[in-house]
Every structure is written in C-alpha cells, then in structure tokens.
Design a protein around this motif. Structure first.
Motif, PDB file in Angstrom:
ATOM      1  N   ALA A  96       0.600  -1.171   0.224  1.00 31.88           N
ATOM      2  CA  ALA A  96      -0.334  -0.062  -0.188  1.00 31.88           C
ATOM      3  C   ALA A  96       0.666   1.308  -0.114  1.00 31.88           C
ATOM      4  O   ALA A  96       1.271   1.424   1.272  1.00 31.88           O
ATOM      5  CB  ALA A  96      -1.256  -0.351   1.143  1.00 31.88           C
ATOM      6  N   ILE A  97       0.783   1.915  -1.434  1.00 31.72           N
ATOM      7  CA  ILE A  97       1.762   2.791  -1.249  1.00 31.72           C
ATOM      8  C   ILE A  97       1.060   4.122  -1.987  1.00 31.72           C
ATOM      9  O   ILE A  97       1.410   5.132  -2.443  1.00 31.72           O
ATOM     10  CB  ILE A  97       2.976   2.775  -2.454  1.00 31.72           C
ATOM     11  N   ASN A  98      -0.277   4.196  -1.763  1.00 27.70           N
ATOM     12  CA  ASN A  98      -0.929   5.359  -2.197  1.00 27.70           C
ATOM     13  C   ASN A  98      -1.483   6.151  -1.656  1.00 27.70           C
ATOM     14  O   ASN A  98      -2.462   7.274  -1.712  1.00 27.70           O
ATOM     15  CB  ASN A  98      -1.421   5.118  -3.660  1.00 27.70           C
ATOM     16  N   SER A  99      -1.588   5.851   0.516  1.00 26.68           N
ATOM     17  CA  SER A  99      -2.289   6.499   1.359  1.00 26.68           C
ATOM     18  C   SER A  99      -2.051   7.833   1.634  1.00 26.68           C
ATOM     19  O   SER A  99      -3.342   8.778   2.111  1.00 26.68           O
ATOM     20  CB  SER A  99      -2.670   5.201   2.136  1.00 26.68           C
ATOM     21  N   THR A 100      -1.303   8.187   1.316  1.00 28.39           N
ATOM     22  CA  THR A 100      -0.545   9.985   1.857  1.00 28.39           C
ATOM     23  C   THR A 100      -0.477  10.725   0.614  1.00 28.39           C
ATOM     24  O   THR A 100      -1.233  11.858   1.604  1.00 28.39           O
ATOM     25  CB  THR A 100       1.052   9.643   2.856  1.00 28.39           C
ATOM     26  N   PHE A 101      -1.303  10.653  -0.091  1.00 30.13           N
ATOM     27  CA  PHE A 101      -1.449  11.261  -0.471  1.00 30.13           C
ATOM     28  C   PHE A 101      -2.721  10.919  -2.096  1.00 30.13           C
ATOM     29  O   PHE A 101      -3.419  12.114  -2.982  1.00 30.13           O
ATOM     30  CB  PHE A 101      -0.643  12.144  -2.011  1.00 30.13           C
ATOM     31  N   THR A 102      -3.347   9.814  -1.604  1.00 30.97           N
ATOM     32  CA  THR A 102      -4.628   9.101  -2.332  1.00 30.97           C
ATOM     33  C   THR A 102      -5.496   8.575  -0.692  1.00 30.97           C
ATOM     34  O   THR A 102      -5.410   8.761  -0.399  1.00 30.97           O
ATOM     35  CB  THR A 102      -5.341   8.591  -2.886  1.00 30.97           C
ATOM     36  N   PRO A 103      -7.436   9.046  -1.267  1.00 33.02           N
ATOM     37  CA  PRO A 103      -8.162   8.723  -0.057  1.00 33.02           C
ATOM     38  C   PRO A 103      -8.018   6.734  -0.281  1.00 33.02           C
ATOM     39  O   PRO A 103      -8.766   6.136   0.987  1.00 33.02           O
ATOM     40  CB  PRO A 103      -9.709   8.508  -0.825  1.00 33.02           C
ATOM     41  N   ALA A 104      -6.721   6.448  -1.320  1.00 34.98           N
ATOM     42  CA  ALA A 104      -6.320   5.004  -0.489  1.00 34.98           C
ATOM     43  C   ALA A 104      -6.264   4.232   0.572  1.00 34.98           C
ATOM     44  O   ALA A 104      -5.208   5.127   1.055  1.00 34.98           O
ATOM     45  CB  ALA A 104      -5.875   3.988  -1.043  1.00 34.98           C
ATOM     46  N   ASP A 105      -6.740   3.757   1.589  1.00 34.49           N
ATOM     47  CA  ASP A 105      -6.328   3.416   3.052  1.00 34.49           C
ATOM     48  C   ASP A 105      -6.369   1.766   3.304  1.00 34.49           C
ATOM     49  O   ASP A 105      -7.330   1.577   3.747  1.00 34.49           O
ATOM     50  CB  ASP A 105      -7.447   4.014   4.145  1.00 34.49           C
ATOM     51  N   PRO A 106      -4.883   1.641   3.731  1.00 32.11           N
ATOM     52  CA  PRO A 106      -5.441  -0.198   3.600  1.00 32.11           C
ATOM     53  C   PRO A 106      -6.060  -0.719   4.944  1.00 32.11           C
ATOM     54  O   PRO A 106      -5.926  -1.552   5.421  1.00 32.11           O
ATOM     55  CB  PRO A 106      -3.541  -0.347   3.438  1.00 32.11           C
ATOM     56  N   VAL A 107      -5.807   0.407   5.848  1.00 29.17           N
ATOM     57  CA  VAL A 107      -6.575  -0.439   7.068  1.00 29.17           C
ATOM     58  C   VAL A 107      -8.003  -0.887   7.099  1.00 29.17           C
ATOM     59  O   VAL A 107      -8.793  -2.181   7.572  1.00 29.17           O
ATOM     60  CB  VAL A 107      -7.077   0.679   8.054  1.00 29.17           C
ATOM     61  N   TYR A 108      -8.734  -0.404   5.111  1.00 25.27           N
ATOM     62  CA  TYR A 108      -9.892  -1.188   5.489  1.00 25.27           C
ATOM     63  C   TYR A 108      -9.699  -2.836   4.885  1.00 25.27           C
ATOM     64  O   TYR A 108     -10.698  -3.238   5.389  1.00 25.27           O
ATOM     65  CB  TYR A 108     -10.541  -0.670   4.710  1.00 25.27           C
ATOM     66  N   PHE A 109      -8.795  -2.618   3.986  1.00 24.21           N
ATOM     67  CA  PHE A 109      -8.059  -4.489   3.847  1.00 24.21           C
ATOM     68  C   PHE A 109      -7.811  -5.126   5.011  1.00 24.21           C
ATOM     69  O   PHE A 109      -7.881  -6.509   5.057  1.00 24.21           O
ATOM     70  CB  PHE A 109      -7.620  -4.156   2.082  1.00 24.21           C
ATOM     71  N   ASN A 110      -7.073  -4.568   5.623  1.00 26.00           N
ATOM     72  CA  ASN A 110      -6.356  -5.800   6.673  1.00 26.00           C
ATOM     73  C   ASN A 110      -7.735  -5.913   7.732  1.00 26.00           C
ATOM     74  O   ASN A 110      -7.296  -6.705   8.340  1.00 26.00           O
ATOM     75  CB  ASN A 110      -5.637  -4.379   7.809  1.00 26.00           C
ATOM     76  N   TRP A 111      -7.876  -4.868   8.254  1.00 25.46           N
ATOM     77  CA  TRP A 111      -9.384  -4.829   8.719  1.00 25.46           C
ATOM     78  C   TRP A 111     -10.212  -6.528   8.227  1.00 25.46           C
ATOM     79  O   TRP A 111     -11.126  -7.324   8.565  1.00 25.46           O
ATOM     80  CB  TRP A 111     -10.565  -4.180   8.801  1.00 25.46           C
ATOM     81  N   PHE A 112     -10.521  -6.377   6.928  1.00 21.69           N
ATOM     82  CA  PHE A 112     -11.436  -6.921   5.642  1.00 21.69           C
ATOM     83  C   PHE A 112     -11.026  -8.662   5.990  1.00 21.69           C
ATOM     84  O   PHE A 112     -11.377 -10.013   6.405  1.00 21.69           O
ATOM     85  CB  PHE A 112     -11.063  -7.036   3.935  1.00 21.69           C
TER      86      PHE A 112
END
Length: 764
Positions: A299-315
């Motif tokens: 996950a390398i886009n979350s600090t400049f886009t709304p992509a947020d790996p926390v949700y996939f980790n949660w899933f």
C-alpha cells in the motif's frame, strides 16, 4: 470439464489453490510480492465461469484500478477459458470507475448524472473551481478566516504581515486543504452535512472540521452550477442507482460474483459499491460472493490519495475469524537472498515502530506480518547473479552513478544477458531519474544499450501541451515563441528534418513568405519545412475551429492511443465552450485544463504482443523510473541508488511561509483528523475520541514514514537475480532544486536510511 478444470487448478501453488477452489461467500486473499496473485485470480475466474456455466446474462465481474491491469487480466482469463475449451464470455474486467460509469449511465434519472452534458474534471488546487470555492468560503466565514490569519504567532498589528498571511491562506493553504478534505470525504461516502456533524467531535483552535465542511458544501454547489462531475461522483451516482430496489435487483441478477484486485488501494466508497453488487437481496441468508485480493504491504498511495490499507487489513482479519482468509506466501520471482532482505526489512521496520508505540499497538504496524517464502518446487526461484545483493556506500552521487554505469557495462557485456535479461534503476523522485538518465547516455552511444527514462507526468500532459502550442501558433503565427514551439513539435514528430538554429525564429513571416531571391537560397529541407508549416496555417481558414484539434492529430500522425486521447480532449473542450466557441476560447480552455487538471491519456497496447508492461521491461533495456511507477513490474537486475535518510523515510516538511499557523501541515492534519473519525465510525460504529492538531500531525508523520518504508519494500521486491543498493555521504538536500553542475562542494552531508544501516551492520 472436471478433469481439465482439476488440471488447471493443480498448476496453482499452495495458497493460490485456495483461491482457485473458491465457490461462494466472502474471501480475503493476502498475497506477498511476486506470489502470482493476478495469475491465481485469472485461474479462479475461469474455474468459476466453468463451474457456474456463466454467460452473457450472468457474469463474473473482475475489478481493478488501471486500464493496463484490466487488459492483462482479461488476456489471462481468456487463455484459461481456451484451455478449458470455453468461449471468452461469462466475465467482464473493468476499472472501478468504468463499472460505476456503466451503472450510472444506464439510469441517469436515478444517478442524477447527465453524462452527455457534464464535464468530467479532476481538479488540482489551481483549478478555478477550487479557487471559487475558497473565495466564497472566505466571504461567508470572515471570523474563521481571521483566526487562521492570526495563527499561533500573532502579527503584532503589522499590516504587511497580515496581507502576506491572507495571500498565502487564500492562494495556497485553503486550496490545498479543500482538495485534500473533499477527496477524502467523498471517497468515504461523506456528504457536507455529515462532515459538519464531525464539528461536535473535534476541539481545536482553528475549527478545522468547520472549515472543511464549509469548503465541501461550496465545492458541491459550484460543481452542480457548472455541470461538472468528478470521478467520485461516478461512484456516488452508481450507489444512488443501487438504492433503487428494482435497479439493484436487475444488477444483482446479472452478477454471480465480484473479484477485486489490488484491494489494498480501495476506498470505503468503492468497497460499498462492490459489496452491494456481490450480494443477492433475494437470498439474504447468504454472504456476498466477494473475493478481495491484495497486499497491504504494498500500500503506497495512502498519504496522497484516499486509498487506505486499514480497511483491507480489517477485511482480512474478519475473514480470518471465519476461516476464509488465504495467504499466498510462496513467491517465485526473486532469489533467496532478496527474499531474505525483504523479510528483514519487514521485521526491522515493525520492530522500530513497536519500540516507538506508547501502547504496544500491533494493529497499526507498518507491515502486515506475512513473510515471503520461496517456492517449494525446485528451480522455480531464479539463481542469484553473483551474490544477489550488493550494498554500497559512496562518497557522493557522482560516484554512485559512475558505479551503476560500470555495473551495467559488466552485466550487458555478455550477449546472452543483453538478449534475455532486463534491468531497472528505481528512484524516489523524478529529478533523481533525470540526473541518472543524463549521466548514463554514454551507454547508448558507446555500447548500444538503450537507456529509457519513464516520466509518467510529462507523458500524460505532453499531448494536450502539443495541441495547445500548435493552436497558439495557428492563432498568432507572427510570434517568435509560438513559431519556435511549433517547429520543435514538428521536428520531434519527425515531420521536418532541419536544424531549428538555421531558421530565423525572430522573423517567422520572412521564412514562411520569402522574396524570390531569398527563396532561391532555400535548401530542399527548408522548402519542405515551409510547406508543412503553411499547411498548418491554411487549416485555420479552411476548417471550422472545432475541427482543428482532430486535424492536428492527423497532421502529427498520432498513433491509435494518441488519436483516441485527442478525440477525448476535443470532446471535453467542445462541451466546456458550448455557446461561446471560437479559436480563442479553445486555446483558453485548453490552457486552463493543462494548468489545473491531470488529463488522463487513453492507453492502447500495440507494443510487444499487446503486453502494456513490455515497454518498461524490454530485454537489454535500462529502465529508469520512480519506485511508485514500478509497482506490478519486475526485472532481473534492480538498482536502488540514493537510499539516504532524508530521501527514505524523509521528513514531513512544513514550509516556512505557513509556520505562523504552527509547526504542522494543516491539510495533512485535516486528513488525519478526518480519517481518525471515519475509522471509528466504519470499524467501531461510534466515535469516542478525537485527535488534537498536534496529535493529528504526529499521526500524519508516522503514516508517511510507514508508507515510505513500504515503498522501499516494493522497490526491493521488484528484483529477481540482483538487488543493488547504495547510499551516499554527500547528496543534494532537496533534489527538486538540484543543478547538475558537477559541483561536489554544493552537496550536503547525508546519513544512510535506517534500513540500509541495519543491512550493512548485519552483513558485516
């Protein structure tokens, strides 16, 4: 069918086969780099199509995030279906926005999107829409604006300082804040009203959530007034359609299951859309047929886009509790020493994060605790080139690039390597890539080794810029600047073959309309150049102005993808200036688009057997690109120069001109506060805490550091046979301002990246 199907699935490795045998319900697949997740997904797709006898009326939907990825996955699924003796039907591969657009366009009255009359925009902070949003908010909220101007450091009544701050807040700070929070909120399905609800949960002097909700409200109103839509509006429009019982029923009956690739990069809004499509409301007792495949460690886009790996980790964690989590750990891409180095990076960074954690927080670690394993079958992972890993410390950057050049000469000295192997140099910043490219051009001249710099931003904006410059010349051919620009474009496109320096640029009319005596002195090349340029000028009188852009595309002999992009550009401009169309308004609108938006080109894949990745991974080629761009690719030899502490992980920079607000970046603080509140709502169903400004800034700095280390991990795991890493004792402090003048004394002292230091110490 059973035997061919079983043979197909038996080709899959442990972990992959779990995905291949999926039949129903929810499943999370967390795959390490090089694990072949796209291959596994394509096998699972073909197996599902075969088992369920899917067809044109009931399909499997595969969703990914780039057009190139859709083309690649589609090819793989079709190949597997051919192996099973089935026709290439029963599935659809789409980008998430393409799927949303398809749904929204079929029900315009439900989606409330008039796609034939709307202009699709992707505004940056310089866009007039954002500027109008900010100006309107300032007029409506003078008190909050004054609080920002006062800042944490008052201006002591100095009128000049007050004016300076007002200008910075109006022209820089608030536009960046607006763009950040609006994108974050929309991608999480939040309306301006729901954002205003967050005001009750925050306690900060600047009332950031009040500012954010006001900006968002004005932005949405202006979008409607101007008949604009953005990419998130497509997904919101599709969700509005699916709120209708009849429309939702029709779509759910058409879809057997949804497979999502690169799930770590999805936003809450995108996941909500996929979950609705994967359900069957007529069978509420059954889980959604939803398979999500990704790698949180990439996950390398979350600090400049709304992509947020926390949700996939949660899933993944939810699926683990239900025993429907598959981890694909075996990867055949890299040699053992590179695998070990990547795993050590994961351990080192997680260990450092735990040491800094106040409450031993293992949930929000930088990396998911999953290790890459070699494939158990023999001879799958490649043998190393020499030792497989090289770590170097050089005195300065010129020594680094010199060593890279010599190593490339050595590698490609063997004809077998140049014919069958590929090589990449991956950098953190584009300016670093340009520096390396400029200093390695001798490889092409002396050894015939092609050195290719991939600059994704210049490629995306090059075509609109070309069209603009030619239109400017056609409009004002007497301008020396526009004449020079036109000649440069024609020369680059190989339509003329004459040294531009031989033409009197300052007098275009003298070259284009010479006297008889001057004309007699013209060479054949000069005559041809004059003819080509005059044909461009004649187009202005022979064509109506809205035909000029398509004409220029044909005159420049654009390829298929460029022609499609030009058609898209022409349609966009035509819609924008309807009712006030002229050459002047076309030029003005095109100029605004280039300055204020990122115009996406249309990709076509005519190169190397229609594989879009081959332009980056050709054998015998040295590819120079950013680490971000390298995701999803791999090479035999990978070079990672400039692995210094100020480069990776770097530090969160606060410009001096906004430090009167405090030692923080206000847009990043707003993003941090907003995510913290949304996480509680999405994951815990209630808000119990909020972050102060200082706490949100610390969180933002931590997330940036984590993402930089994941980016390094991605870059390292691109290598198959050799990973070459270097740090320097002296390098530019800020690469974007660096002038390559061979002045070593102007370079700054540097420390190695902590990960590099760890490797160097552990190997000694």
């Amino acid at each position: 069918m059973e035997q061919p199907l079983e043979n197909l699935i038996k080709q899959l490795r442990p972990g992959q086969d779990i995905l291949g045998r999926w039949q129903q319900g929810e499943m999370a697949v967390s795959a390490v780099p090089g694990a072949g997740k796209s291959h596994s997904l394509a096998v699972a797709a073909a197996a599902t199509i075969a088992r369920e006898k899917l067809n044109l009326r009931r399909q499997l939907i595969i969703v990914t995030y780039t057009r190139s990825a859709t083309a690649s996955i589609k090819q793989k699924v079709e190949k597997n279906l051919a192996y099973l003796g089935l026709p290439p039907i029963g599935f659809s591969v789409q980008t998430i926005h393409g799927l949303a657009l398809n749904i929204a366009s079929q029900y315009p009255e439900l989606s409330q999107l008039n796609l034939n009359q709307s202009n699709l925009v992707s505004p940056n902070s310089n866009h007039r829409l954002i500027k109008h949003t900010v100006n309107q908010w300032i007029d409506e909220n003078p008190h909050l604006f004054e609080v920002l101007v006062e800042g944490r450091q008052g201006f002591g009544g100095e009128e000049s300082e007050k004016m300076r701050r007002e200008s910075i807040i109006r022209s820089e700070l608030l536009p960046n804040l607006a763009r950040t929070v609006i994108k974050e909120a929309k991608c999480s399905g939040k309306t301006p009203q729901s954002l205003a609800h967050y005001i009750d949960y925050t306690r900060d002097d600047y009332q950031i959530m009040a500012i954010a909700s006001g900006l968002y409200k004005n932005y949405q109103n202006l979008m409607i007034e101007n008949n604009f839509i953005d990419y998130d509006d497509m997904i919101l429009g599709a969700l509005k359609v699916l709120q209708n019982n009849e429309a939702r029923k029709i779509w759910q009956q058409q879809i057997h299951a949804v497979f999502e690739d690169e799930a770590q990069d999805s936003s809450p809004l995108q996941v909500e859309l996929l979950e609705i499509l994967a359900k069957d409301d007529e069978k509420p007792h059954l889980e959604a047929n939803l398979v999500r495949v990704g790698d949180p460690n990439q996950a390398i886009n979350s600090t400049f886009t709304p992509a947020d790996p926390v949700y996939f980790n949660w899933f993944c964690n939810l699926c683990s509790q239900k025993n429907c989590l598959a981890t694909i750990a075996q990867a055949g891409r890299s040699t053992q020493v590179i695998i070990d180095t990547a795993n050590q990076t994961l351990d080192f960074v997680n260990h450092q994060a735990l040491k800094k954690s106040k409450n031993n927080d293992k949930i929000h670690l930088p990396f998911r605790q999953q290790y890459i394993q070699p494939v158990t079958q023999k001879n799958v992972n490649p043998a190393p080139f020499e030792k497989g890993l090289e770590l170097h410390i050089f005195e300065h950057i010129y020594k680094t690039v010199e060593a890279i050049g010599k190593k490339i000469e050595l590698i490609f000295a063997e004809e077998e390597h140049q014919k069958n192997h590929n090589l990449a140099i991956l950098v953190r910043e584009k300016s670093q890539g340009k520096f390396i490219n400029d200093n390695l051009q001798y490889l092409q001249e002396n050894y015939g080794i092609n050195v290719t710099l991939i600059d994704e931003n210049s490629t995306a904006s090059e075509l609109p810029q070309e069209i603009l410059q030619l239109l400017q010349f056609i409009d004002r051919p007497h301008s020396p600047e526009y004449f020079h620009n036109a000649l440069q474009i024609l020369h680059k496109r190989e339509l003329i073959d004459i040294p531009i320096t031989s033409i009197n640029i300052n007098n275009p009319e003298k070259f284009l309309y010479p006297t008889i005596l001057e004309e007699n002195e013209y060479s054949d090349n000069a005559f041809h150049t004059r003819k080509v340029v005059i044909e461009l000028l004649q187009a202005k009188t022979e064509l109506v102005h809205y035909q000029l852009i398509p004409y220029l595309a044909m005159a420049l002999r654009y390829n298929q993808g460029e022609l499609a992009t030009t058609h898209k550009l022409s349609e966009r401009i035509d819609r924008q200036i309807i009712g006030r169309s002229s050459l002047k308004t076309i030029i003005s609108s095109l100029q605004e688009l280039i300055n204020s938006e990122r115009f996406e080109v249309i990709e076509t894949f005519e190169d190397d057997d229609d594989n879009p990745e081959n332009i980056y991974t050709r054998c015998g080629q040295v590819t120079i690109m950013t680490m971000h761009k390298s995701k999803g690719l791999d090479w035999d030899y990978v070079f990672l120069p400039f692995i210094n502490e100020n480069n990776i992980p770097g530090s969160s920079y606060v410009p001096k001109n906004v430090q009167f607000l405090g030692e923080f970046n206000l847009p990043e603080v707003a993003r941090g506060q907003l995510r913290y509140l949304i996480h509680q709502e999405k994951l815990a169903d209630k808000i119990t805490q909020y972050l102060s400004i200082d706490e949100a800034w610390e969180e933002a700095k931590k997330l940036k550091e984590y993402e930089e280390y994941r980016l390094l991990y991605v870059a390292m795991t691109r290598a198959k046979r050799l990973l070459w890493m270097a740090t320097e004792k002296k390098a530019p402090y800020i690469w974007s301002f660096f002038q390559d003048n061979q002045d070593i004394d102007s370079l700054s002292s540097m420390s190695p990246c902590p990960v590099f230091n760890f490797f160097k110490n552990s190997k000694n």
